[in-house]
Design a protein around this motif. Structure first.
Motif, PDB file in Angstrom:
ATOM      1  N   VAL A   1      56.455  39.628  43.812  1.00 60.27           N
ATOM      2  CA  VAL A   1      56.011  40.165  42.512  1.00 60.27           C
ATOM      3  C   VAL A   1      55.136  39.133  41.807  1.00 60.27           C
ATOM      4  CG1 VAL A   1      56.822  40.884  40.219  1.00 60.27           C
ATOM      5  CG2 VAL A   1      57.944  41.765  42.267  1.00 60.27           C
ATOM      6  N   GLY A   2      55.562  37.851  41.860  1.00 56.62           N
ATOM      7  CA  GLY A   2      54.757  36.778  41.265  1.00 56.62           C
ATOM      8  C   GLY A   2      53.370  36.736  41.874  1.00 56.62           C
ATOM      9  N   TYR A   3      53.313  36.889  43.187  1.00 55.73           N
ATOM     10  CA  TYR A   3      52.030  36.900  43.885  1.00 55.73           C
ATOM     11  C   TYR A   3      51.159  38.069  43.394  1.00 55.73           C
ATOM     12  CZ  TYR A   3      48.652  37.586  47.602  1.00 55.73           C
ATOM     13  OH  TYR A   3      47.477  37.763  48.287  1.00 55.73           O
ATOM     14  N   ALA A   4      51.789  39.243  43.269  1.00 56.83           N
ATOM     15  CA  ALA A   4      51.027  40.432  42.829  1.00 56.83           C
ATOM     16  C   ALA A   4      50.472  40.240  41.417  1.00 56.83           C
ATOM     17  CB  ALA A   4      51.935  41.664  42.895  1.00 56.83           C
ATOM     18  N   VAL A   5      51.277  39.646  40.531  1.00 58.34           N
ATOM     19  CA  VAL A   5      50.824  39.406  39.150  1.00 58.34           C
ATOM     20  C   VAL A   5      49.635  38.436  39.155  1.00 58.34           C
ATOM     21  CG1 VAL A   5      51.480  38.372  36.925  1.00 58.34           C
ATOM     22  CG2 VAL A   5      53.063  39.901  38.095  1.00 58.34           C
ATOM     23  N   LEU A   6      49.758  37.349  39.929  1.00 60.29           N
ATOM     24  CA  LEU A   6      48.669  36.363  39.986  1.00 60.29           C
ATOM     25  C   LEU A   6      47.400  36.987  40.560  1.00 60.29           C
ATOM     26  CD1 LEU A   6      50.427  33.049  41.092  1.00 60.29           C
ATOM     27  CD2 LEU A   6      49.580  33.663  38.845  1.00 60.29           C
ATOM     28  N   GLU A   7      47.560  37.841  41.563  1.00 61.14           N
ATOM     29  CA  GLU A   7      46.391  38.505  42.154  1.00 61.14           C
ATOM     30  C   GLU A   7      45.674  39.378  41.120  1.00 61.14           C
ATOM     31  OE1 GLU A   7      44.781  38.507  45.339  1.00 61.14           O
ATOM     32  OE2 GLU A   7      45.863  36.619  45.229  1.00 61.14           O
ATOM     33  N   ARG A   8      46.474  40.068  40.298  1.00 64.54           N
ATOM     34  CA  ARG A   8      45.901  40.922  39.261  1.00 64.54           C
ATOM     35  C   ARG A   8      45.119  40.066  38.254  1.00 64.54           C
ATOM     36  NH1 ARG A   8      47.235  46.080  37.515  1.00 64.54           N
ATOM     37  NH2 ARG A   8      47.647  46.376  39.723  1.00 64.54           N
ATOM     38  N   LEU A   9      45.737  38.957  37.846  1.00 64.34           N
ATOM     39  CA  LEU A   9      45.073  38.055  36.893  1.00 64.34           C
ATOM     40  C   LEU A   9      43.787  37.472  37.484  1.00 64.34           C
ATOM     41  CD1 LEU A   9      48.005  36.134  35.182  1.00 64.34           C
ATOM     42  CD2 LEU A   9      46.188  37.366  34.023  1.00 64.34           C
ATOM     43  N   LYS A  10      43.834  37.131  38.773  1.00 64.04           N
ATOM     44  CA  LYS A  10      42.638  36.602  39.448  1.00 64.04           C
ATOM     45  C   LYS A  10      41.492  37.598  39.367  1.00 64.04           C
ATOM     46  CE  LYS A  10      44.821  33.951  43.105  1.00 64.04           C
ATOM     47  NZ  LYS A  10      45.205  34.029  44.538  1.00 64.04           N
ATOM     48  N   ARG A  11      41.839  38.875  39.579  1.00 62.56           N
ATOM     49  CA  ARG A  11      40.799  39.908  39.531  1.00 62.56           C
ATOM     50  C   ARG A  11      40.235  40.039  38.113  1.00 62.56           C
ATOM     51  NH1 ARG A  11      43.518  42.571  43.719  1.00 62.56           N
ATOM     52  NH2 ARG A  11      44.864  43.736  42.332  1.00 62.56           N
ATOM     53  N   ILE A  12      41.138  39.984  37.121  1.00 63.62           N
ATOM     54  CA  ILE A  12      40.691  40.101  35.718  1.00 63.62           C
ATOM     55  C   ILE A  12      39.739  38.954  35.373  1.00 63.62           C
ATOM     56  CG2 ILE A  12      41.482  39.961  33.300  1.00 63.62           C
ATOM     57  CD1 ILE A  12      44.035  41.431  34.211  1.00 63.62           C
ATOM     58  N   LEU A  13      40.059  37.753  35.858  1.00 63.69           N
ATOM     59  CA  LEU A  13      39.256  36.572  35.529  1.00 63.69           C
ATOM     60  C   LEU A  13      38.122  36.342  36.529  1.00 63.69           C
ATOM     61  CD1 LEU A  13      42.201  34.196  34.581  1.00 63.69           C
ATOM     62  CD2 LEU A  13      40.563  35.205  32.995  1.00 63.69           C
ATOM     63  N   ALA A  14      37.978  37.247  37.482  1.00 64.47           N
ATOM     64  CA  ALA A  14      36.927  37.139  38.510  1.00 64.47           C
ATOM     65  C   ALA A  14      37.014  35.800  39.246  1.00 64.47           C
ATOM     66  CB  ALA A  14      35.546  37.324  37.893  1.00 64.47           C
ATOM     67  N   LEU A  15      38.218  35.463  39.703  1.00 65.36           N
ATOM     68  CA  LEU A  15      38.405  34.194  40.408  1.00 65.36           C
ATOM     69  C   LEU A  15      38.372  34.360  41.926  1.00 65.36           C
ATOM     70  CD1 LEU A  15      41.270  32.551  38.308  1.00 65.36           C
ATOM     71  CD2 LEU A  15      38.877  31.892  38.352  1.00 65.36           C
ATOM     72  N   GLU A  16      38.047  35.561  42.401  1.00 63.17           N
ATOM     73  CA  GLU A  16      38.102  35.805  43.844  1.00 63.17           C
ATOM     74  C   GLU A  16      37.239  34.822  44.634  1.00 63.17           C
ATOM     75  OE1 GLU A  16      37.550  38.116  41.666  1.00 63.17           O
ATOM     76  OE2 GLU A  16      38.919  39.808  41.968  1.00 63.17           O
ATOM     77  N   GLU A  17      36.047  34.573  44.109  1.00 63.62           N
ATOM     78  CA  GLU A  17      35.111  33.711  44.829  1.00 63.62           C
ATOM     79  C   GLU A  17      35.702  32.320  45.040  1.00 63.62           C
ATOM     80  OE1 GLU A  17      30.614  32.302  44.173  1.00 63.62           O
ATOM     81  OE2 GLU A  17      31.166  34.179  43.238  1.00 63.62           O
ATOM     82  N   THR A  18      36.369  31.823  43.972  1.00 62.11           N
ATOM     83  CA  THR A  18      36.998  30.506  44.046  1.00 62.11           C
ATOM     84  C   THR A  18      38.056  30.495  45.143  1.00 62.11           C
ATOM     85  OG1 THR A  18      36.801  30.507  41.673  1.00 62.11           O
ATOM     86  CG2 THR A  18      38.054  28.708  42.629  1.00 62.11           C
ATOM     87  N   ASN A  19      38.781  31.627  45.223  1.00 58.93           N
ATOM     88  CA  ASN A  19      39.888  31.647  46.169  1.00 58.93           C
ATOM     89  C   ASN A  19      39.433  31.663  47.612  1.00 58.93           C
ATOM     90  OD1 ASN A  19      41.737  31.641  44.146  1.00 58.93           O
ATOM     91  ND2 ASN A  19      41.631  33.858  43.905  1.00 58.93           N
ATOM     92  N   LEU A  20      38.272  32.226  47.860  1.00 56.98           N
ATOM     93  CA  LEU A  20      37.814  32.302  49.244  1.00 56.98           C
ATOM     94  C   LEU A  20      37.655  30.909  49.843  1.00 56.98           C
ATOM     95  CD1 LEU A  20      35.189  35.156  49.055  1.00 56.98           C
ATOM     96  CD2 LEU A  20      37.434  35.227  50.120  1.00 56.98           C
ATOM     97  N   ARG A  21      37.289  29.947  48.980  1.00 60.21           N
ATOM     98  CA  ARG A  21      37.096  28.609  49.519  1.00 60.21           C
ATOM     99  C   ARG A  21      38.431  27.925  49.823  1.00 60.21           C
ATOM    100  NH1 ARG A  21      36.941  24.409  45.460  1.00 60.21           N
ATOM    101  NH2 ARG A  21      37.775  25.259  43.573  1.00 60.21           N
TER     102      ARG A  21
END
Lengths: 167, 167
Positions: free
Chosen positions: A146-166
């Motif tokens: 659940v913690g992972y799912a919440v963080l993933e949602r926040l990442k999407r809101i903050l557009a952090l996906e690109e950072t995560n790919l690295r």
């Protein structure tokens, strides 16, 4: 007792409870479980102190109790994250290695992929989040998921996906 | 008094978060933690204190509201690294969950994690956040703030009677 006095007493009380629990419950429980238990016990102590203080003064104030509980809860949450950083963070491990503390042991653990994975699998198993059955790992608890799912949602809101790919 | 502190502390945290979303989506500061500290730890409390003072609230009430805001902000800032960088433990939980009732093997997990991804990006984060600098010889040297963090972490683990974390 004023609310600020209760809140000022919370961090040392939490540290004392955690140090006691850590010596009493290790190695039967994982460090994370012990830390959560210590935070829970300290919050219960803070609430009890607040209610006792209000009863002595003769005026019940629900907003003050909520304030104390929320503030102490935030402090406990911060403490949990800080403790976890000392326990699990690769960045802290790298810093330790770079500063020469436990250089050889740290270098081995940090740079060996199998060690990185095995340490975490053992930790997740001790936290009852996963289990090993017939050579396959299965999900055993939902908390971290659940913690992972919440963080993933926040990442999407903050557009952090690109950072995560690295990563 | 505490009802106001609760209300304004929570409202200003929400407002700071609403500012944080477009700022990060558009600008995405290079030193993200520093950016968060400035937004949540400096700008928002200053706005809150100025606003409450303007409205005629007492200094004690302002102090309680700012304290709550700072505690909420600290909780968020300490959660942020898990979002910013892909945490291996959470990633493992996700992979295992994706395996469903059949689960996954250690080899499946190992194949997913690229060794250099787990280390090089964290080194880069340390450089970006100013916790480490690279000398002319190419070697890494930790900075004073990083030394202070390491000292506090070692002290905490000593108080708890724990060895160095495994990373």
């Amino acid at each position: 007792m004023e609310a600020w006095q209760l809140l000022a007493g919370f961090p040392p009380a939490l540290l004392g409870v955690h140090a006691t629990f850590s010596r009493f419950f290790r190695p039967r429980l994982s460090n994370q479980m012990i830390t959560l238990a210590a935070i829970g016990a300290s919050l219960a102590l803070a609430l009890a102190g607040e209610l006792a203080s209000q009863r002595r003064s003769g005026a019940l104030d629900g907003a003050r109790a909520a304030y104390v509980l929320l503030s102490a809860g935030c402090a406990g949450y911060c403490y949990f994250h800080f403790f976890n950083m000392t326990e699990t963070s690769r960045r802290i491990k790298l810093l330790r290695m770079m500063s020469g503390i436990g250089r050889e042991e740290a270098a081995k653990t940090v740079y060996d992929l199998d060690d990185i994975l095995k340490v975490r699998l053992a930790r997740l198993t001790a936290m009852k989040q996963i289990r090993l059955e017939k050579g396959r790992y299965l999900l055993a608890g939902r908390t971290l998921y659940v913690g992972y799912a919440v963080l993933e949602r926040l990442k999407r809101i903050l557009a952090l996906e690109e950072t995560n790919l690295r990563s | 008094m505490f009802a106001h502190a609760l209300l304004w502390g929570l409202l200003l945290f929400g407002a700071a978060f609403l500012c944080h979303i477009p700022l990060w989506r558009i600008l995405k500061p290079k030193r993200q933690i520093l950016g968060l500290v400035m937004l949540f730890g400096m700008v928002a409390p200053a706005v809150l204190a100025a606003g409450l003072a303007q409205a005629g609230h007492s200094s004690v009430e302002i102090a309680y509201a700012v304290l709550l805001l700072l505690l909420l902000s600290s909780s968020y800032i300490l959660s942020y690294p898990a979002m910013q960088a892909k945490a291996p433990s959470l990633e493992m939980v996700k992979r295992i969950a994706q395996g469903g009732p059949a689960g996954i093997t250690y080899e499946d997990l190992r194949a997913h994690f690229a060794k250099q991804d787990l280390i090089s990006c964290r080194q880069q984060d340390l450089l970006t956040e100013g916790l480490v600098r690279q000398g002319p010889d190419g070697g890494f040297h930790i900075t004073l703030p990083a030394k202070a963090v390491l000292y506090v972490m070692r002290l905490l683990r000593r108080i708890l009677g724990l060895p160095e974390g495994e990373g």
